[in-house]
Design an enzyme around this catalytic site. Sequence first.
Site, PDB file in Angstrom:
ATOM      1  N   ARG A 110      17.098 -16.762  47.110  1.00  0.00           N
ATOM      2  CA  ARG A 110      18.342 -16.104  46.670  1.00  0.00           C
ATOM      3  C   ARG A 110      18.601 -14.997  47.686  1.00  0.00           C
ATOM      4  O   ARG A 110      17.833 -14.022  47.755  1.00  0.00           O
ATOM      5  CB  ARG A 110      18.177 -15.528  45.268  1.00  0.00           C
ATOM      6  CG  ARG A 110      19.299 -14.586  44.874  1.00  0.00           C
ATOM      7  CD  ARG A 110      19.283 -14.213  43.411  1.00  0.00           C
ATOM      8  NE  ARG A 110      19.685 -15.338  42.580  1.00  0.00           N
ATOM      9  CZ  ARG A 110      20.065 -15.239  41.309  1.00  0.00           C
ATOM     10  NH1 ARG A 110      20.104 -14.064  40.723  1.00  0.00           N
ATOM     11  NH2 ARG A 110      20.433 -16.301  40.625  1.00  0.00           N
ATOM     12  N   HIS A 137      26.136 -21.577  44.312  1.00  0.00           N
ATOM     13  CA  HIS A 137      25.066 -21.492  43.316  1.00  0.00           C
ATOM     14  C   HIS A 137      24.857 -22.915  42.762  1.00  0.00           C
ATOM     15  O   HIS A 137      25.159 -23.211  41.602  1.00  0.00           O
ATOM     16  CB  HIS A 137      25.472 -20.513  42.207  1.00  0.00           C
ATOM     17  CG  HIS A 137      24.330 -20.012  41.376  1.00  0.00           C
ATOM     18  ND1 HIS A 137      23.024 -20.395  41.577  1.00  0.00           N
ATOM     19  CD2 HIS A 137      24.301 -19.162  40.309  1.00  0.00           C
ATOM     20  CE1 HIS A 137      22.247 -19.790  40.687  1.00  0.00           C
ATOM     21  NE2 HIS A 137      22.998 -19.050  39.909  1.00  0.00           N
TER      22      HIS A 137
END
Length: 313
Positions: A110, A137
Site C-alpha cells: 500500500r 484499489h
Amino acid sequence: MNAAVAPLTLTKDLLTGMEWNPAQVRELLHLAADVKAHPDRYRGALAGRFLALIFEKPSLRTRVTFEVGISSLGGASVFLDHTESKLGQRESIPDVAKNLERWVQGIVARTFTQESIDALAENACVPVINALSDRYHPCQALSDFFTLEERFGGLRGLKVAYVGDGNNVCHSLLSIGARAGAHLRIATPPGYDSDPAVVSEAKRTARETRGKVEICNSPQEAVAGAQAIYTDVWTSMGQEEELAAREAAFAGYQVNAALFAQAAPDAVFMHCLPAHRGSEVSADVIDSPSSIVFDQAENRLHMQKAILLTLLN
Ligand code: CP
Ligand code: NVA
C-alpha cells in the site's frame, strides 16, 4: 491441497486489476466463492511461504484480512510499517525489491503512488499485489463484485451507481465492474472526475462483456433505478490539505435517505470503509438494513485468499 476449484495461472502481479481479462475475473470470483464455502480445502496451501506487507498508509481491513488470510492458508507474513518513513527513503525501491525477493514469495504493498508499486513489481521476481495506491484499489473492487454476486446472484447488467470522488476506488470499480459485465453509472462533481484513460478502458471492456459505463455529474441521474449505490470518502489518504475545498465541492453528493429512495426497491448501500457519517453518507443510510458494508469487509478476506492462491501457486 484438496481444492475443488483449481487456482488459475494469471499474470505475475496484481497492480491495477486491468491485467486480468473478463474470463479470468470470472474464475477468480468462482474461486473466492469456493474459498469462502470450503475454507478447510485450502488450509496449508501456502505452507512454508512468506509474504512482506509494506504499508505507507494506515489500514484496518486490508492489513487484517491479508494477515489473517495468509495465516489461514498456512503461510506467514512480515509487516513493514512505512507509515512514518516513505518507502524508498532509506534505500531505493529497486534495492528493497531485490532484497525482499531473496526472502519472501510475495509482496503486498500500500503506497502513496502507483509508481512505487510498479517499481516493486519491475524489480522483484515474486508477485506484487496492490493493497491500494493513489490510482487503484483492485482487491477492494474484486471483493465488492464478489459481494454483489452473492447478493444478486449475478453481475451481468447489474446497475451499480457510484456517487462521489473519481478516485482509486472508483477507478477499480470501473475496471473490475466492466470485466464483470455490470452497468456502471458514475456521478462525480466537476473537477473530480475519474481519469479519462481508465474510463475509456472500462468502456472498451464493457463493449466486450455487454456491460455499460456511463459518466455524469448528477447523483440523481446516476442512482435512478440502481441496485447498488456506492460511495467513498471525499478526501482520500494523502489529500488532507484539500479537505476544505473538497467538503465544499462534494456538498451535494451525500448519499442520504432522499437520494437512496430513488434507487431500486431492493437496492443496497456500499462503501469500502472507513466512512464519515454526515459527509459522504448519512448515518441512517449506512446503518440501515440495506447497507452491506460489513459483508464487503468480510469478503476482503475470502477474495484476497483467492488472489493469493492464484498468484502464489
Ligand atoms: N477499505 C479498505 O481498504 O480499508 P483499510 O484502509 O482499513 O485497509
Ligand atoms: N479512497 C480512499 C480509500 C480508503 C480505503 C483512500 O484512498 O483513502
